[in-house]
Design a protein around this motif. Structure first.
Motif, short mmCIF file in Angstrom:
data_model
loop_
_atom_site.label_atom_id
_atom_site.label_comp_id
_atom_site.label_asym_id
_atom_site.label_seq_id
_atom_site.Cartn_x
_atom_site.Cartn_y
_atom_site.Cartn_z
N GLU A 71 43.25 36.72 39.58
CA GLU A 71 44.37 35.72 39.74
C GLU A 71 44.35 34.78 38.37
O GLU A 71 43.60 34.04 38.02
CB GLU A 71 44.54 34.90 40.88
CG GLU A 71 45.73 34.22 41.02
CD GLU A 71 46.13 33.64 42.50
OE1 GLU A 71 47.24 33.06 42.54
OE2 GLU A 71 45.21 33.62 43.44
N VAL A 72 45.69 35.10 37.65
CA VAL A 72 45.75 34.38 36.45
C VAL A 72 47.10 33.57 36.48
O VAL A 72 47.92 33.70 37.42
CB VAL A 72 45.78 35.13 35.39
CG1 VAL A 72 44.49 35.96 35.15
CG2 VAL A 72 46.83 36.15 35.60
N SER A 78 50.77 37.85 28.70
CA SER A 78 49.90 38.37 27.57
C SER A 78 48.72 39.24 27.81
O SER A 78 47.90 39.58 26.94
CB SER A 78 49.57 36.98 26.61
OG SER A 78 48.43 36.23 27.39
N CYS A 79 48.54 39.49 29.18
CA CYS A 79 47.19 40.03 29.47
C CYS A 79 45.98 39.62 28.72
O CYS A 79 45.08 40.04 28.58
CB CYS A 79 47.29 41.37 29.10
SG CYS A 79 48.35 42.53 30.07
N THR A 80 45.94 38.05 28.81
CA THR A 80 44.68 37.47 28.52
C THR A 80 43.88 37.18 29.57
O THR A 80 44.11 36.81 30.56
CB THR A 80 45.08 36.04 27.80
OG1 THR A 80 46.09 36.00 26.79
CG2 THR A 80 44.04 35.20 27.33
N THR A 81 42.57 37.44 29.05
CA THR A 81 41.26 37.23 30.23
C THR A 81 40.58 36.09 29.70
O THR A 81 40.63 35.53 28.65
CB THR A 81 40.49 38.46 30.10
OG1 THR A 81 40.13 38.80 28.90
CG2 THR A 81 41.56 39.74 30.84
N GLY A 82 39.73 35.45 30.71
CA GLY A 82 38.74 34.34 30.60
C GLY A 82 39.35 33.19 30.97
O GLY A 82 38.55 32.39 31.01
N ASN A 83 40.67 33.24 31.38
CA ASN A 83 40.96 31.63 31.94
C ASN A 83 41.48 32.08 33.50
O ASN A 83 42.04 31.40 34.02
CB ASN A 83 42.41 31.25 31.44
CG ASN A 83 41.81 31.08 29.99
OD1 ASN A 83 40.90 30.44 29.49
ND2 ASN A 83 42.88 31.54 28.95
N SER A 84 40.87 33.11 34.27
CA SER A 84 41.28 33.32 35.39
C SER A 84 40.90 32.20 36.51
O SER A 84 40.22 31.44 36.60
CB SER A 84 40.26 34.64 36.00
OG SER A 84 40.57 35.54 34.96
N LEU A 85 41.87 32.25 37.31
CA LEU A 85 41.94 31.25 38.48
C LEU A 85 40.90 31.54 39.42
O LEU A 85 40.05 30.96 40.22
CB LEU A 85 43.06 31.21 39.41
CG LEU A 85 44.25 30.50 38.49
CD1 LEU A 85 45.71 30.52 39.03
CD2 LEU A 85 44.14 29.22 37.79
N SER A 86 40.59 33.06 39.62
CA SER A 86 39.65 33.77 40.57
C SER A 86 39.63 34.91 39.87
O SER A 86 40.30 35.56 39.48
CB SER A 86 40.24 33.55 42.15
OG SER A 86 41.19 34.54 42.10
N THR A 87 38.45 35.60 40.27
CA THR A 87 38.14 36.95 39.82
C THR A 87 37.12 37.43 40.85
O THR A 87 36.36 36.80 41.67
CB THR A 87 37.33 36.98 38.64
OG1 THR A 87 37.32 38.45 38.07
CG2 THR A 87 35.93 36.45 38.53
N ASP A 88 37.44 39.04 41.25
CA ASP A 88 36.38 39.59 42.00
C ASP A 88 36.42 41.00 41.56
O ASP A 88 37.39 41.56 41.04
CB ASP A 88 36.88 39.86 43.42
CG ASP A 88 36.05 40.29 44.37
OD1 ASP A 88 34.78 40.07 44.36
OD2 ASP A 88 36.65 41.16 45.28
N SER A 89 35.11 42.01 41.68
CA SER A 89 34.96 43.26 41.31
C SER A 89 34.38 44.01 42.28
O SER A 89 33.54 44.72 41.99
CB SER A 89 34.33 43.16 39.76
OG SER A 89 32.97 42.58 40.04
N SER A 90 34.56 43.59 43.51
CA SER A 90 34.01 44.21 44.56
C SER A 90 34.13 45.62 44.92
O SER A 90 33.71 46.49 45.82
CB SER A 90 33.77 43.35 45.90
OG SER A 90 35.13 43.08 46.38
N GLY A 91 35.42 45.87 44.59
CA GLY A 91 36.34 47.10 45.17
C GLY A 91 37.29 47.14 46.21
O GLY A 91 37.85 47.93 46.25
N ALA A 92 36.90 45.94 47.03
CA ALA A 92 37.87 45.65 48.19
C ALA A 92 38.07 44.18 48.11
O ALA A 92 37.40 43.44 48.54
CB ALA A 92 37.40 46.10 49.41
N THR A 93 39.28 43.94 47.73
CA THR A 93 39.54 42.43 47.47
C THR A 93 40.74 41.91 48.42
O THR A 93 41.65 42.70 48.11
CB THR A 93 39.93 41.92 46.15
OG1 THR A 93 38.59 42.54 45.35
CG2 THR A 93 39.97 40.49 46.12
#
Length: 190
Positions: A67-68, A75-90
């Motif tokens: 979530e950004v 701009s598709c900028t990463t690194g400033n995410s409000l939250s992140t997950d990579s579990s496969g089911a978020t």
């Protein structure tokens, strides 16, 4: 007199038990899931998202759900995410009104279409929330695809955590039952 009190309590409980069922669970991308090349703008355009609803992102390894802010979304900028997950089911509970922005932070994926913005309306049994940020949304209703989301946690650089569970907050069912019980007690003395 006691029988009428029990009947009133049963009606109040039945009504209050039905209220949490009004929240919708949207599976992002429906059967396509969260993947490169999907058109999430079209997917979201026919839906009305409200506070209390949830988004379920299903995806394979090698993707994230971040979530950004609007500027990072555009701009598709990463690194400033409000939250992140990579579990496969978020599962993301939509807790506040306004536009929410999601991208895949893997290089090239956001620009390949893995980005979603949803305009969340205040409504249902929600308290007033912050002023929504500018964005576009749709007011056309649609029946969402529902799934049973798996529990996943989301970490952010600022060490906050989002979870699909309601740990740390009172369950809506418990709150509704508590209100029903208090209502029953008040009606009993009338």
């Amino acid at each position: 007199m006691a029988l009428s009190d029990v009947c009133i309590l049963c009606v109040l409980v039945a009504i209050n038990m039905a209220l949490p069922a009004l929240a919708k669970v949207y599976t992002v991308g429906d059967t396509s899931g969260w993947a490169i090349g999907a058109d999430y703008g079209t997917w979201a355009s026919g839906k009305t998202f409200q506070v209390g609803d949830s988004l379920v992102f299903n995806y394979g390894a090698g993707h994230t759900v971040d979530e950004v802010k609007e500027s990072d979304y555009k701009s598709c900028t990463t690194g400033n995410s409000l939250s992140t997950d990579s579990s496969g089911a978020t599962t993301i509970p939509l807790k506040t009104a306004g536009t929410h922005y999601f991208i895949c932070a893997v290089p090239g994926h956001c620009s390949g279409g893995m980005k979603l913005s949803v305009d969340v309306k205040a409504g249902k049994a929600s308290a007033p929330s912050a002023t929504p940020s500018p964005g576009k949304g749709s007011s056309v209703s649609d029946t969402p695809t529902t799934t049973t989301p798996s529990s996943s946690s989301t970490t952010t650089p600022s060490s906050t955590t989002q979870s699909s569970s309601s740990a740390g907050s009172i369950s809506p069912v418990v709150a509704i039952l508590s209100v029903s019980w208090v209502s029953y007690g008040v009606l009993r003395f009338l």
